[in-house]
Enzyme design. Structure first.
Site, PDB file in Angstrom:
ATOM      1  N   TYR A  70       0.849  -1.198   0.000  1.00 21.29           N
ATOM      2  CA  TYR A  70       0.000   0.000   0.000  1.00 21.29           C
ATOM      3  C   TYR A  70       0.881   1.244   0.000  1.00 21.29           C
ATOM      4  CZ  TYR A  70      -4.309   2.610   0.579  1.00 21.29           C
ATOM      5  OH  TYR A  70      -5.359   3.458   0.386  1.00 21.29           O
ATOM      6  N   LYS A 124     -20.867 -19.280 -11.179  1.00 25.89           N
ATOM      7  CA  LYS A 124     -20.112 -19.097 -12.423  1.00 25.89           C
ATOM      8  C   LYS A 124     -18.658 -18.748 -12.100  1.00 25.89           C
ATOM      9  CE  LYS A 124     -20.618 -18.997 -16.958  1.00 25.89           C
ATOM     10  NZ  LYS A 124     -21.611 -18.341 -17.785  1.00 25.89           N
TER      11      LYS A 124
END
Length: 758
Positions: free
Chosen positions: A39, A94
């Site tokens: 970060y 999916k």
């Protein structure tokens, strides 16, 4: 749906945590330095680079392996317009399929917007996040407009799977069904029941493959789509017919060669099927109930070639055969689109695969159902591991060929291997072993020839060209087993050592056996009796040069087999022991464990011998052996017997075999975590390297370790046992071995006569 299934479905989705997918970090995040890089401020570096060159997003982020599965819930499965939120379990499902079949990560996005223009705006604004977009469960005709607009304005692959996935799989099935029926696509009469997104897309692909529009009749809820029907929209008008006397399905079906159903249950009757042309093809794809039941169609026309959308009948048209691999190929070349040529390439790859022999791991997933190209198998099964290489490579090649790829692939062999590795398939090392075995296949004897699993393995070995199989057993029994399990025996030699024709060989082997064992009380009469046993006979075949290697162990215990092996082929020159290793394919690399089956409580001298044998074998894999003597103590922290023996073995190795990279005794975590080891024990002899060969002073520990790794799915694969120390390649299979396991140790045994083979 019955109550038990409903309860099971709810529990599956809710426990042990809600949902079917999650996000996991892919980088280390244990230290402050890790977080600084992940970060702020470290993350600013790739951000600035991507601002300068947007293509670097593929190098610095997960974009290139991330697909959005997006729906507004207006046409979910067979449930209809249930809304975006209610469709989320389907979209998560999916995502699960993308991951397990092709290694693709997914964010599922349920967009609560039915207006197609606004839906497009939302998706377009989110597109920079993704490498591709899979549109799902959006009703017609809005789905056409949405897909067309997104394809025209985005530079990443976009595909509405309900349309194109079904089209690709059914087209592959159609081509193969026509081949079996002996019909030409340009001459067949086709009836399409349904005029929605899937039906239109399927029919267009059939036309692209050679079907003629004038031979096609499409039917919607109002009847046959005809040119004289008023107010036809542009898309349906494309399929309109002007043929006289055809207004209903009953009219159209007479003499038809192919029925494609993407409509409602029960619309096709047995009487209609009886009126179709010889060898009719019926694709009844309505779910969960097809346009006609499989049993009814078969009863009406035994010559019917039938496919459904269901897994409990032959020839399932299942979109999972296509979409994961189509996106995989498109992502890997950073394609800007999924074009018609890429869809066609996927179709042809799927059709071709069904015509090839089926691996045993596929048939075993269906209860060892006989699977060979014909009326009951003309579409690959969804679990076929070859789909990822065949379809993805075909799609990637088509993308490059048609100019939509932003990244070229030049080393296709390396790309194929990377595809296999994505889903935990055969590792690069194991692949090299198989390929090396194919270059010089050996005569391989299987002692348990009357075992169906062994017979299937022998047939697979022959098909792969790894070895020339010889099975021991009663030929009539073996023929019956082969018939029951649909096993091809044409390339397998069957020997019944009890037959009179093998009497001379039995006596020859008995004489040789007696000469080898006369100082151990070997008597010729007893030796002759022993040669009726498959293990004695088979091992003496190897000893006398009538075969190169032997696989056994399915039935017999290892102590018995060890004694037979010592008395027949003996221990390798320069050694006093033999042992077995298991090769564990970890994500971090290969890990070898010994002794996993033979020697129980090992003294220092035995540990030394096993370490030398293991090092020699590991080098033959092209790997530098880094050996750790494993115990529950670290470098003298306890005086337990096993620790002391391991410590003595290390002292002997350091003194007498200084070329061997080894140290110990050490705990397992010390062996594998070299940073911790080097910090706590800076003088260790394997400094800077994780151990890749673990030698255990107790068989129970080694056996438990490999079994744990195997059954907890921590390892990508576990291969073995690998024999080390016998004078000839005699291999013992695990008692719970499957066909894949036997094939893998066959490859090992086939190569074992060479000093180094990869």
């Amino acid at each position: 749906m019955d109550k038990k299934l409903e309860a099971a479905a709810r529990a599956y989705h809710a426990l042990p945590q809600p949902g079917k997918i999650e996000v996991r970090p892919t980088k280390s995040h244990n230290t402050q330095q890790d977080l600084t890089l992940a970060y702020s401020p470290g993350v600013a570096v790739p951000c600035k680079d991507i601002e300068t060159d947007p293509e670097l997003a593929y190098d610095y982020t997960a974009k290139g392996n991330l697909v959005a599965v997006i729906s507004n819930g207006t046409a979910v499965l067979g449930l209809g317009n249930i809304g975006a939120m209610a469709g989320k379990p389907v979209m998560e499902g999916k995502g699960l399929l993308f991951k397990i079949y092709a290694g693709i990560d997914v964010f599922d996005l349920e967009v609560d917007e039915k207006d197609p223009k606004k839906f497009v705006e939302i998706v377009r604004s989110l597109a920079p996040t993704f490498g591709g977009i899979n549109l799902e469960d959006i009703k017609a005709p809005e789905c056409f407009e949405i897909e067309e607009e997104l394809k025209a304005t985005l530079d990443i692959p976009v595909m509405h799977d309900d349309q194109h996935g079904t089209a690709i799989i059914s087209a592959a099935g159609m081509l193969n069904a026509l081949k079996i029926a002996g019909k030409k696509i340009e001459k067949v009469q086709i009836v399409v029941s349904g005029a929605g997104a899937s039906a239109q897309s399927c029919t267009k692909l059939y036309i692209a493959l050679g079907a003629r529009r004038e031979n096609i009749v499409m039917i919607d809820s109002k009847g046959v789509i005809r040119t004289d029907r008023p107010n036809l929209d542009e898309r349906k008008a494309f399929f309109a017919t002007s043929r006289e006397g055809i207004y209903t399905l009953a009219d159209a079906i007479q003499g038809a060669d192919l029925f494609l159903g993407l409509s409602q249950p029960g619309v096709l009757t047995p009487e209609m099927v009886q009126k179709m042309a010889p060898n009719p093809i019926v694709f009844a794809l309505a779910n969960p109930e097809p346009e006609i039941k499989y049993e009814d169609a078969k009863a009406a026309r035994p010559d019917v070639l039938m496919a459904t959308g269901r897994s409990d009948y032959p020839n399932q048209i299942n979109n999972v055969i296509g979409f994961p691999y189509i996106f995989r190929g498109a992502l890997d070349v950073r394609a800007t689109a999924i074009n018609e040529e890429m869809k066609m390439a996927a179709t042809m790859a799927i059709a071709g695969l069904a015509q090839e022999p089926v691996p045993d791991e596929v048939s075993s997933a269906y209860g060892h159902m006989p699977l060979h190209f014909g009326p009951d198998y003309f579409i690959p099964k969804p679990v076929d591991p070859r789909l990822i290489t065949r379809v993805s490579m075909a799609v990637a090649q088509a993308a490059i060929r048609t100019g939509v790829a932003r990244r070229e692939i030049t080393d296709w062999e390396a790309y194929e291997q990377s595809l296999i590795m994505r889903t935990g398939g055969m590792s690069h090392l194991l692949r090299r072993i198989h390929e090396a075995a194919q270059m010089s296949p050996k005569r391989m004897v299987y002692a348990a020839g009357e075992n169906p699993l062994v017979l299937r393995a022998a047939a697979e070995v022959s098909h792969l060209g790894i070895a020339h199989p010889i099975v021991l057993g009663d030929p009539e029994v073996i023929k019956q087993i082969a018939k029951e399990h649909d096993i091809d025996l044409s390339t397998i030699e069957v020997i019944n050592q009890h037959d009179e024709q093998w009497k001379a060989k039995r006596e020859e082997y008995a004489q040789r056996y007696t000469e080898q064992n006369w100082r151990k009380g070997g008597v010729l009469s007893e030796a002759k009796d022993k040669m009726f046993g498959p293990n004695y006979f088979g091992m003496m075949m190897v000893q006398c040069g009538d075969a190169d290697s032997l696989i056994t162990g399915i039935y017999s215990n290892y102590a018995y087999l060890s004694n037979v092996a010592r008395d027949t082929v003996g221990i390798a020159p320069g050694h006093q022991h033999f042992a077995t290793m298991h090769l564990v394919m970890m994500k971090s690399g290969p890990l070898f464990l010994a002794d996993t089956l033979i020697n129980q409580n090992l003294k220092a001298e035995t540990l030394v011998d096993i370490a030398l044998l293991a090092a020699e074998k590991v080098r033959c894999f092209g790997i530098k052996p880094v050996i750790a003597m494993v115990s529950f103590s670290d470098f003298g922290s306890t005086d337990a017997e096993s620790s002391v023996e391991a410590r003595k073995a290390v002292e002997i190795l350091h003194r007498e075999h200084p070329h061997i990279v080894v140290d110990g005794e050490m705990q397992l975590q010390t062996a594998l975590n070299y940073q911790r080891r080097d910090e706590e024990f800076p003088n260790n002899r394997i400094k800077g390297e994780p151990a890749n060969v673990l030698i255990f002073p107790r068989l129970s520990a080694a056996n438990a370790c490999y079994q744990l790794l195997k059954h907890l799915d921590i390892a990508e694969d576990v291969i073995g046992p690998i024999q080390i120390g016998l004078a000839k390649p005699i291999y013992f299979a695990d008692h719970d071995a499957d066909v894949k396991d036997i094939v893998n140790i066959t490859a090992m045994a086939s190569l074992d006569s060479n000093s180094c083979f990869v």
